[in-house]
Write a protein that holds these residues in place. Sequence first.
Motif, PDB file in Angstrom:
ATOM      1  N   GLY A 174      66.493  36.827  76.173  1.00 38.57           N
ATOM      2  CA  GLY A 174      66.693  38.133  75.948  1.00 38.57           C
ATOM      3  C   GLY A 174      66.682  38.643  77.300  1.00 38.57           C
TER       4      GLY A 174
ATOM      5  N   TYR B 235      62.845  45.699  72.915  1.00 38.14           N
ATOM      6  CA  TYR B 235      62.637  45.604  71.413  1.00 38.14           C
ATOM      7  C   TYR B 235      63.382  46.968  70.881  1.00 38.14           C
ATOM      8  CZ  TYR B 235      59.026  42.092  71.204  1.00 38.14           C
ATOM      9  OH  TYR B 235      58.456  40.648  71.378  1.00 38.14           O
TER      10      TYR B 235
ATOM     11  N   TYR C  66      70.182  51.995  66.469  1.00 35.70           N
ATOM     12  CA  TYR C  66      69.199  50.996  67.372  1.00 35.70           C
ATOM     13  C   TYR C  66      68.742  51.921  68.645  1.00 35.70           C
ATOM     14  CZ  TYR C  66      70.233  47.139  64.271  1.00 35.70           C
ATOM     15  OH  TYR C  66      70.452  46.406  63.165  1.00 35.70           O
TER      16      TYR C  66
ATOM     17  N   LEU D  90      69.680  43.836  62.556  1.00 37.00           N
ATOM     18  CA  LEU D  90      69.036  43.290  63.654  1.00 37.00           C
ATOM     19  C   LEU D  90      69.289  41.840  64.048  1.00 37.00           C
ATOM     20  CD1 LEU D  90      67.013  44.416  65.614  1.00 37.00           C
ATOM     21  CD2 LEU D  90      64.973  44.105  63.995  1.00 37.00           C
ATOM     22  N   SER D  91      69.211  40.800  62.992  1.00 37.32           N
ATOM     23  CA  SER D  91      69.737  39.636  63.494  1.00 37.32           C
ATOM     24  C   SER D  91      70.954  39.464  64.423  1.00 37.32           C
ATOM     25  CB  SER D  91      69.909  38.657  62.338  1.00 37.32           C
ATOM     26  OG  SER D  91      70.100  37.360  62.356  1.00 37.32           O
TER      27      SER D  91
ATOM     28  N   ARG E 271      70.628  40.801  67.888  1.00 37.37           N
ATOM     29  CA  ARG E 271      69.906  39.730  68.571  1.00 37.37           C
ATOM     30  C   ARG E 271      70.979  38.588  68.997  1.00 37.37           C
ATOM     31  NH1 ARG E 271      64.939  37.831  69.277  1.00 37.37           N
ATOM     32  NH2 ARG E 271      64.871  35.591  69.004  1.00 37.37           N
ATOM     33  N   GLN E 272      71.725  38.264  68.171  1.00 37.96           N
ATOM     34  CA  GLN E 272      72.807  37.100  68.568  1.00 37.96           C
ATOM     35  C   GLN E 272      73.687  37.783  69.716  1.00 37.96           C
ATOM     36  OE1 GLN E 272      72.610  33.963  67.843  1.00 37.96           O
ATOM     37  NE2 GLN E 272      70.551  34.692  66.894  1.00 37.96           N
TER      38      GLN E 272
ATOM     39  N   LEU F 142      71.361  37.841  73.093  1.00 40.13           N
ATOM     40  CA  LEU F 142      70.666  36.664  73.620  1.00 40.13           C
ATOM     41  C   LEU F 142      71.690  35.836  74.226  1.00 40.13           C
ATOM     42  CD1 LEU F 142      68.284  35.564  70.858  1.00 40.13           C
ATOM     43  CD2 LEU F 142      67.572  36.584  73.067  1.00 40.13           C
TER      44      LEU F 142
ATOM     45  N   ARG G 224      69.572  37.974  81.539  1.00 43.85           N
ATOM     46  CA  ARG G 224      68.674  37.096  80.501  1.00 43.85           C
ATOM     47  C   ARG G 224      67.692  36.076  81.126  1.00 43.85           C
ATOM     48  NH1 ARG G 224      74.607  36.334  78.243  1.00 43.85           N
ATOM     49  NH2 ARG G 224      74.787  37.817  76.691  1.00 43.85           N
TER      50      ARG G 224
END
Length: 109
Positions: free
Chosen positions: A12, A16, A25, A61-62, A65-66, A69, A97
Amino acid sequence: RKGTSQPPQPAGVGLYFKTDEQGRYYVEMVLENTSAAATGVVKYADVLELVQNESVVGKTLSQLRQMILGPPGTYVNLSFLREMDMDSFRFDVDLLRGDPRAYGGNAAP
């Protein structure tokens, strides 16, 4: 044994996120020793709007993240909204990253 090395773990950029009452977000924390911290651009409460020009509205949120990342040493473009007392503005930032110290940089040229 040759040829059995694992691909690098996705990395990442050191941010956060939490959601606000509108489901947006926002940056909850900027981690030290990350490209987000090294650039000094992204601040607490900045609202994330786009990742690589793709809207984050309605994403879990998942899923978010994808979107962020990726392989260590690669860049990801994030678009934010910063709201101030009487004004707001949008800005984009390219973040590396992984640990910027490992790649000799902290922001895209």
